[in-house]
Motif scaffolding. Structure first.
Motif, PDB file in Angstrom:
ATOM      1  N   CYS A   1      -6.364  11.279 -16.503  1.00  0.00           N
ATOM      2  CA  CYS A   1      -6.873  11.340 -16.784  1.00  0.00           C
ATOM      3  C   CYS A   1      -7.347  12.672 -17.336  1.00  0.00           C
ATOM      4  O   CYS A   1      -7.056  13.327 -19.104  1.00  0.00           O
ATOM      5  CB  CYS A   1      -8.856  10.696 -17.245  1.00  0.00           C
ATOM      6  N   ASP A   2      -7.865  13.399 -17.037  1.00  0.00           N
ATOM      7  CA  ASP A   2      -8.156  14.864 -17.241  1.00  0.00           C
ATOM      8  C   ASP A   2      -6.566  15.460 -17.745  1.00  0.00           C
ATOM      9  O   ASP A   2      -7.049  16.490 -18.764  1.00  0.00           O
ATOM     10  CB  ASP A   2      -8.696  16.035 -16.120  1.00  0.00           C
ATOM     11  N   GLU A   3      -5.621  15.227 -17.131  1.00  0.00           N
ATOM     12  CA  GLU A   3      -4.602  15.958 -17.748  1.00  0.00           C
ATOM     13  C   GLU A   3      -4.315  15.953 -19.265  1.00  0.00           C
ATOM     14  O   GLU A   3      -3.811  16.716 -19.961  1.00  0.00           O
ATOM     15  CB  GLU A   3      -2.918  16.001 -16.727  1.00  0.00           C
ATOM     16  N   ARG A   4      -4.643  14.480 -19.794  1.00  0.00           N
ATOM     17  CA  ARG A   4      -4.104  14.569 -20.387  1.00  0.00           C
ATOM     18  C   ARG A   4      -4.719  14.373 -21.806  1.00  0.00           C
ATOM     19  O   ARG A   4      -4.443  13.813 -22.589  1.00  0.00           O
ATOM     20  CB  ARG A   4      -3.552  12.368 -20.907  1.00  0.00           C
ATOM     21  N   MET A   5      -6.251  14.379 -21.532  1.00  0.00           N
ATOM     22  CA  MET A   5      -7.827  14.411 -21.764  1.00  0.00           C
ATOM     23  C   MET A   5      -7.740  13.033 -22.790  1.00  0.00           C
ATOM     24  O   MET A   5      -8.386  13.492 -23.477  1.00  0.00           O
ATOM     25  CB  MET A   5      -7.569  15.157 -23.158  1.00  0.00           C
ATOM     26  N   LEU A   6      -7.381  12.573 -21.872  1.00  0.00           N
ATOM     27  CA  LEU A   6      -7.712  10.965 -22.332  1.00  0.00           C
ATOM     28  C   LEU A   6      -9.724  10.462 -22.481  1.00  0.00           C
ATOM     29  O   LEU A   6     -10.581  11.120 -21.438  1.00  0.00           O
ATOM     30  CB  LEU A   6      -7.894  10.155 -21.074  1.00  0.00           C
ATOM     31  N   ASP A   7      -9.760  10.391 -23.730  1.00  0.00           N
ATOM     32  CA  ASP A   7     -11.036   9.576 -24.218  1.00  0.00           C
ATOM     33  C   ASP A   7     -11.997   9.143 -23.426  1.00  0.00           C
ATOM     34  O   ASP A   7     -10.982   8.176 -22.340  1.00  0.00           O
ATOM     35  CB  ASP A   7     -11.199  10.038 -25.775  1.00  0.00           C
ATOM     36  N   VAL A   8     -13.217   9.408 -23.585  1.00  0.00           N
ATOM     37  CA  VAL A   8     -14.416   8.260 -22.595  1.00  0.00           C
ATOM     38  C   VAL A   8     -13.253   6.319 -22.905  1.00  0.00           C
ATOM     39  O   VAL A   8     -13.289   6.237 -21.760  1.00  0.00           O
ATOM     40  CB  VAL A   8     -15.647   8.420 -22.827  1.00  0.00           C
ATOM     41  N   GLU A   9     -12.981   5.882 -23.906  1.00  0.00           N
ATOM     42  CA  GLU A   9     -12.994   4.925 -24.188  1.00  0.00           C
ATOM     43  C   GLU A   9     -11.462   4.253 -23.660  1.00  0.00           C
ATOM     44  O   GLU A   9     -11.349   3.594 -23.031  1.00  0.00           O
ATOM     45  CB  GLU A   9     -13.102   4.323 -25.317  1.00  0.00           C
ATOM     46  N   ALA A  10     -10.272   5.501 -23.373  1.00  0.00           N
ATOM     47  CA  ALA A  10      -9.555   4.943 -22.423  1.00  0.00           C
ATOM     48  C   ALA A  10      -9.403   5.297 -21.380  1.00  0.00           C
ATOM     49  O   ALA A  10      -8.500   4.214 -20.787  1.00  0.00           O
ATOM     50  CB  ALA A  10      -8.286   6.294 -22.709  1.00  0.00           C
ATOM     51  N   ARG A  11     -10.510   5.613 -20.530  1.00  0.00           N
ATOM     52  CA  ARG A  11     -10.774   6.031 -19.158  1.00  0.00           C
ATOM     53  C   ARG A  11     -11.214   4.578 -18.680  1.00  0.00           C
ATOM     54  O   ARG A  11     -11.004   3.921 -18.073  1.00  0.00           O
ATOM     55  CB  ARG A  11     -11.738   6.698 -19.268  1.00  0.00           C
ATOM     56  N   VAL A  12     -12.548   4.310 -19.673  1.00  0.00           N
ATOM     57  CA  VAL A  12     -12.404   3.037 -19.326  1.00  0.00           C
ATOM     58  C   VAL A  12     -11.757   2.077 -19.420  1.00  0.00           C
ATOM     59  O   VAL A  12     -11.394   0.494 -17.761  1.00  0.00           O
ATOM     60  CB  VAL A  12     -14.005   1.988 -20.100  1.00  0.00           C
ATOM     61  N   ARG A  13     -11.262   1.598 -20.311  1.00  0.00           N
ATOM     62  CA  ARG A  13      -9.238   0.893 -20.235  1.00  0.00           C
ATOM     63  C   ARG A  13      -8.887   0.651 -18.765  1.00  0.00           C
ATOM     64  O   ARG A  13      -7.915  -0.150 -17.656  1.00  0.00           O
ATOM     65  CB  ARG A  13      -8.759   0.531 -21.361  1.00  0.00           C
ATOM     66  N   LEU A  14      -8.352   2.554 -18.708  1.00  0.00           N
ATOM     67  CA  LEU A  14      -7.376   2.389 -17.041  1.00  0.00           C
ATOM     68  C   LEU A  14      -8.705   1.672 -16.424  1.00  0.00           C
ATOM     69  O   LEU A  14      -7.577   1.038 -15.802  1.00  0.00           O
ATOM     70  CB  LEU A  14      -7.536   3.837 -17.172  1.00  0.00           C
ATOM     71  N   PHE A  15      -9.570   2.046 -16.049  1.00  0.00           N
ATOM     72  CA  PHE A  15     -10.319   2.008 -14.851  1.00  0.00           C
ATOM     73  C   PHE A  15     -10.204   0.061 -14.408  1.00  0.00           C
ATOM     74  O   PHE A  15     -10.665  -0.079 -13.677  1.00  0.00           O
ATOM     75  CB  PHE A  15     -11.990   2.477 -15.467  1.00  0.00           C
ATOM     76  N   LEU A  16     -10.479  -0.297 -15.964  1.00  0.00           N
ATOM     77  CA  LEU A  16     -10.256  -1.894 -16.125  1.00  0.00           C
ATOM     78  C   LEU A  16      -9.007  -2.499 -15.177  1.00  0.00           C
ATOM     79  O   LEU A  16      -9.532  -3.543 -14.516  1.00  0.00           O
ATOM     80  CB  LEU A  16      -9.901  -2.205 -16.991  1.00  0.00           C
ATOM     81  N   ASP A  17      -8.364  -1.960 -15.070  1.00  0.00           N
ATOM     82  CA  ASP A  17      -6.718  -1.953 -14.756  1.00  0.00           C
ATOM     83  C   ASP A  17      -7.229  -1.488 -13.272  1.00  0.00           C
ATOM     84  O   ASP A  17      -6.504  -2.776 -12.483  1.00  0.00           O
ATOM     85  CB  ASP A  17      -5.474  -1.277 -15.081  1.00  0.00           C
ATOM     86  N   VAL A  18      -7.715  -1.255 -12.898  1.00  0.00           N
ATOM     87  CA  VAL A  18      -8.382  -0.538 -10.732  1.00  0.00           C
ATOM     88  C   VAL A  18      -9.069  -1.877 -10.446  1.00  0.00           C
ATOM     89  O   VAL A  18      -8.872  -3.173  -9.833  1.00  0.00           O
ATOM     90  CB  VAL A  18      -8.644   0.322 -11.184  1.00  0.00           C
ATOM     91  N   LEU A  19      -9.759  -2.530 -11.704  1.00  0.00           N
ATOM     92  CA  LEU A  19     -11.034  -3.186 -11.904  1.00  0.00           C
ATOM     93  C   LEU A  19     -10.166  -4.715 -11.068  1.00  0.00           C
ATOM     94  O   LEU A  19     -10.394  -5.942 -10.902  1.00  0.00           O
ATOM     95  CB  LEU A  19     -11.859  -3.289 -12.522  1.00  0.00           C
TER      96      LEU A  19
END
Lengths: 188, 918
Positions: B173-191
């Motif tokens: 996430c950091d390397e691609r400078m993902l914003d909060v929304e993109a991070r939350v979406r990615l996190f949903l995959d984890v969930l």
């Protein structure tokens, strides 16, 4: 037990194989008692070296058994070989612990893991030394004293009543033999 | 290149001797001339000598067995159809290897994970494979596939997993400078993946960024369900079994849930917590326990006790963290202020609910967490409700009833005290210490703490602790209300006086508390009042009453959980009282009992644990059991530092006591460092004016043992002057004796003699007849006579010392001085040419020391004993034994008192370690 040690040394030097074995057994248990507690201890700021352990063992046994006890040079020769065995056993044990302990979460003791010797390399060295012992026993003993037990050249010189230069020359010779032997094995 | 046969070696050996005796140039000439006579031999020798050059360069065999290079390890070994290639990980889970399928059927890279052998238990291989197959059910696009499971020929169980090439999710996430929304979406995959595992009754238990990878194509892959515990579902009991007994420990503290640290059952809620931590990190760039490095103790405390700050507060820029805040915001493609506003509200609330200390207050399932995040993304109202301030406050007050009362009191008193009194420089450190103590009482009231800290710190507004306590007393007296709380407050004030060494005031206030408590029926304040008074009384002359009060207090307290803290309090006071009376075994027992009680109690207080540890250590020390005391001191010091109290006056006391134990155990080199730290704490950047004379004298003793006589003399003189000034009788006596010893060592015999003469009447005044101190004095004086060359008088005094000490020991006194006295007599006997007696004494000293020594560690005492013994053996003509003794002496002394100490040098020389080549 001390008198047995001197008797056993005599018999072993007279070529009695069983006595030699018994001598090693006896020395092993004595040194094991002292060294085990030492080698098993990690994390203490400074620990005693194998050299000091051997000296304390000698002093201990000599003080208990009186004047009949064999001279120090002979004692150290035998004891150093036993110490080699102890160190290798210890490395093996550590190796086993290292494998068994894979799942310990604790971050502790990574340092000693790093420092852990590869027991196989030591075993190889030990085998090469046994071979050298067949050809030139004095050289093999020198390696035990210097490499495994940490004696200085000066100390070995005093022990053997030869010059330090002689000790150093013999050490170089022994190194050539072992290096050649171990390298040959590795390149198989 | 082949190995030499024994025959070859034997024929080459004499030539090697010759060659190695020559220098480089000579050797070349020699080899060339040999080549003319016997080219084959010269060639062989040439090869060996070249090999010698190489091995010398490598440093072959130069470092001892511990430094042998590590082997390549398991690389190249095969496991079934897989060949191990390289190690890719080593952590709490075990070691992981990259491997390749090598049976030629199809090529595939896999990760092989070795599991703990202890896991096998009964049923062994079969059971492991069966459970492996249950894990195999976990087929999900976001979970790394379990390919195989087995047991190696060596009996090592392993798992073969899909090899995932990807980045840890936070780095991704950091390397691609993902914003909060993109991070939350990615996190949903984890969930989604974790929810799938939960549906299969498998809890991950070790969720953390390194187990959550994201491939280059953006696909999330979860690793390491290998240590998961299979939950026993309804109707599956007995079938789904626990895979790993080690599971509870196989976790990463940073992502561990409070219940894991408390050893409580692990459920799906445990994963919810770890996911909360992960989300926190993804959103803020920081760990909920705060940034920076943590000691394990800090971390555990934070996880179990401390509510984490809201994510929006964490990212808010302050002066101190402006740079970090900007970096973290930039990585989220925004500014710190915008990031703060993004997180404020719903995301704060969602994270807080996932991170609840109590598993039942968290989201009921991973799906529920995912639902709320989905609502957030869709801008719908979320289900979680934020905690209200009133809720938090009420919860806090319930937890810290007494603490709040005390902190409020201190708060009021501080304001009152700030009015205008002046502060003396030496009080500053006490005030700071007082502030720390307050801090420990009311840890959670942050603004109060801040107030106390900033106000009471050395640079803060002036007031004296006495002032503060005096006002506190007045406030208590004015208070209406129940007597129980008045008793508690009086005890607290009395204890403060006690720790400020205001003994008379402490006794007065505690006596009042005690009398008042007699009218109460509750056991808690009654017992506390007796025990607190007992400890105050013990400082005076009425020692018997002290013990009576302690026993009375302990009797009031039945062994009930709600009285645990009172029992601990009384046991610790009792330990202190017993130490003062020389009943050291009773002191050890009481301190140990307090420690055990705390351990078994559900109450968690690191401060109390620390106090119990300190009492255990000090009791051991007073009993002369240094070997037991030292590790406990060390442990206490670690806890002290981890609680941020490494610079308090209490820490200084701990260091002093610890150093004293090391010193008496024969390890002055280490003791010196600790004493130095203790002095530095006391001086607090100013002069050493404020350092207690006892500490100064202890330091002088260590310097003397290290043969740093000139410095030792300075400190001993300062200790003496300060002791005289404050009329501290014991230190006066000790520093007088110390000066005498130092001047004797400096060969100022007249001065030494006069001072020893002063010591005797002091001993009579301060010590009961038959005390070991009298024996030691005679022994010290014997050394003076020895130095002066009066050998007969010296022997007489040495004998007198030993006779006195034997009498002391016979009547139950401590025997720890025995080896020292024996060694000294041995030295005298040797000078009188009585080598047999000298050897006997030294040998006895050595064996006495060996029985108390810590196996495998050095000791200056032992070093000196070996040195004396060696000299005696030498005089007896036992060259070999003497050398062995000197060798031992050299090593012990080198480590305990340093290489430059005259005794170390003597031992090294005698052991011929410093001889030049012959």
């Amino acid at each position: 037990m001390e008198t047995t040690i001197s008797a056993l040394m005599g018999a072993a030097e007279g070529g009695d194989g069983a006595a030699a074995e018994e001598l090693f057994g006896a020395l092993y248990s004595e040194l094991h008692r002292m060294a085990k507690r030492e080698l098993a201890r990690r994390g203490t700021p400074v620990s005693l070296s194998a050299t000091t352990l051997l000296h304390e063992a000698y002093l201990d046994m000599a003080a208990r058994s009186g004047p009949s006890f064999p001279d120090r040079a002979r004692f150290m020769g035998y004891a150093a070989r036993v110490m080699r065995g102890l160190i290798i056993d210890h490395a093996r044990e550590r190796h086993a612990q290292k494998r068994g302990g894979l799942f310990e979460i604790t971050s502790l003791d990574t340092e000693s893991m790093e420092a852990a010797v590869d027991h196989r390399e030591l075993v190889q060295m030990s085998e090469a030394l046994d071979e050298l012992g067949e050809v030139e026993p004095a050289l093999a003993e020198l390696v035990d004293l210097k490499f495994f037990c940490g004696f200085t050249f000066a100390e070995i010189a005093v022990l053997r009543d030869v010059s330090e230069r002689t000790v150093q020359r013999n050490w170089e010779k022994a190194r050539i033999y072992l290096h050649r032997k171990i390298r040959a094995d590795l390149s198989l | 290149m082949s190995t030499l046969t024994p025959e070859q070696w034997q024929s080459l050996s004499p030539y090697l001797d010759q060659a190695l005796a020559l220098t480089g140039d000579e050797r070349a000439t020699w080899l060339a001339s040999l080549g003319e006579q016997n080219p084959a031999l010269a060639a062989q020798l040439g090869v060996l000598l070249e090999e010698h050059r190489v091995l010398a360069q490598e440093g072959f065999l130069e470092k001892g067995p511990a430094a042998l290079p590590n082997a390549p390890g398991l690389a190249g070994q095969t496991l079934g159809p897989y060949t191990l290639i390289s190690q890719i990980g080593q952590g709490g889970m075990g070691s992981a290897w990259l491997a390749e399928r090598s049976d030629g059927r199809f090529e595939r890279r896999v990760a092989v994970k070795f599991l703990n052998i202890a896991l096998m238990g009964k049923g062994g291989e079969e059971r492991f494979k069966r459970e492996g197959s249950i894990l195999g059910r976990l087929a999900h696009e976001h979970i790394a596939e379990l390919v195989d499971a087995g047991v190696s020929a060596a009996g090592q169980p392993y798992l073969v997993l899909e090899y995932v090439e990807g980045d840890h999710i936070d780095r991704y996430c950091d390397e691609r400078m993902l914003d909060v929304e993109a991070r939350v979406r990615l996190f949903l995959d984890v969930l989604v993946a974790v929810a799938h595992a939960h549906a299969n009754l498998i809890v991950h238990r070790d969720l953390k960024p390194s187990n959550v990878l994201v491939r280059n194509d953006g696909k999330v892959k979860l690793l390491d369900f290998g240590i998961a515990k299979l939950l026993e579902g309804e109707g599956h009991a007995g079938e789904a079994t626990v895979l790993t007994v080690e599971g509870g420990r196989a976790m990463t503290p940073e992502y561990a849930a409070p219940e894991q640290l408390r050893g409580e059952p692990v459920t799906t809620a445990t994963d919810v917590y770890a996911l909360g931590v992960l989300l926190y990190v993804l959103l803020t760039g920081q760990h909920p326990a705060g940034s920076g490095t943590h000691t394990p103790a800090d971390l555990v405390k934070a996880i179990v006790d401390t509510e984490s700050p809201r994510p929006s507060d964490t990212v808010a820029p302050t002066q101190a963290n402006a740079e970090i805040a900007t970096t973290n915001a930039t990585r989220r493609a925004t500014t710190p202020e915008k990031l703060r506003r993004l997180l404020l509200g719903d995301l704060d609330t969602i994270v807080a609910k996932a991170l609840k200390k109590n598993p039942r207050e968290r989201y009921a399932s991973v799906t529920a967490l995912a639902d709320d995040l989905g609502r957030y993304l869709r801008n719908e109202p979320i289900s979680a409700r934020p905690d209200t301030f009133a809720y938090r406050a009420a919860k806090f007050v319930r937890r810290n009833r007494t603490a709040v009362a005390l902190a409020t009191l201190a708060f009021a008193a501080t304001i009152a005290g700030a009015a205008g009194t002046t502060v003396q420089a030496r009080r500053a450190r006490e005030e700071r210490d007082f502030a720390f103590r307050q801090l420990s009482r009311a840890e959670a009231i942050n603004d109060l703490n801040t107030f106390l800290l900033s106000d009471a710190a050395p640079s803060g507004k002036p007031f004296t602790v006495n002032e503060l306590l005096g006002r506190a007393e007045q406030i208590v007296n004015l208070q209406r209300g129940d007597n129980a709380s008045r008793v508690e407050l009086l005890i607290s004030i009395g204890r403060q006086y006690h720790s400020q060494d205001e003994d008379a005031k402490a006794r007065r206030v505690l006596e009042e508390a005690y009398q008042l408590s007699r009218g109460l029926s509750e056991p808690s304040p009654r017992a506390q009042a007796s025990c607190a008074l007992g400890s105050a009384v013990a400082r005076g002359t009425d020692r018997q009453r002290a013990e009576v009060l302690i026993q009375e207090g302990l009797r009031e307290l039945p062994n009930q959980p709600q009285l645990t803290l009172d029992r601990v309090f009384c046991l610790l006071r009792g330990s202190e009282v017993a130490r003062g009376q020389g009943a050291s075994q009773k002191a050890i027992e009481r301190a140990q009992a307090a420690k055990d009680l705390l351990k078994s109690s559900p109450l968690q207080s690191e401060i109390l644990d620390l106090r119990a540890l300190m009492d255990v250590a000090e009791s051991y020390r007073v009993a002369g059991q240094y070997r037991d005391a030292i590790p406990v001191f060390e442990q206490a010091s670690i806890v002290m530092d981890s609680l941020g109290r490494g610079n308090t006056e209490t820490a200084g006391t701990l260091l002093n006591n610890w150093a004293l134990a090391l010193q008496l155990f024969g390890r002055p080199l280490e003791a010196e460092k600790l004493f130095r730290r203790a002095i530095d704490i006391s001086s607090a950047g100013q002069s050493e004016e404020a350092v207690s004379p006892m500490l100064l004298n202890n330091y002088a003793r260590t310097l003397r043992d290290l043969a740093r006589l000139d410095e030792a003399a300075i400190y001993a003189e300062r200790a003496y002057a300060k002791a005289k000034q404050s009329d501290a009788r014991i230190v006066l006596q000790q520093s007088t004796a110390m000066r005498a010893r130092i001047y004797r060592d400096q060969h100022d015999f007249a001065r030494a003699s006069a001072m020893f003469a002063e010591v005797e009447p002091m001993l009579r005044r301060n010590l009961p007849p038959g005390h070991a101190g009298f024996a030691l004095l005679a022994s010290e004086e014997s050394l003076l006579e020895l130095e002066r060359g009066n050998l007969k008088a010296a022997l007489q005094l040495a004998n007198e010392g030993l006779t006195k000490l034997e009498a002391t020991v016979k009547s139950g006194g401590p025997s720890e001085a025995m080896p020292t006295l024996l060694m000294r007599r041995s030295d005298i006997e040797l000078r009188l040419s009585h080598p047999n007696e000298a050897a006997a004494d030294a040998s006895r000293a050595q064996s006495l020391l060996q029985t108390v020594a810590q196996p495998g560690t050095f000791s200056g005492n032992l070093g000196h004993a070996y040195l004396s013994w060696g000299r005696a053996l030498q005089a007896l003509g036992k060259r070999e034994e003497a050398h062995a003794a000197f060798r031992s002496a050299a090593e012990h002394l080198q480590n305990a008192v340093g290489p430059d100490h005259p005794d170390t040098r003597a031992a090294r020389q005698l052991a011929q370690l410093d001889t030049q080549p012959r």
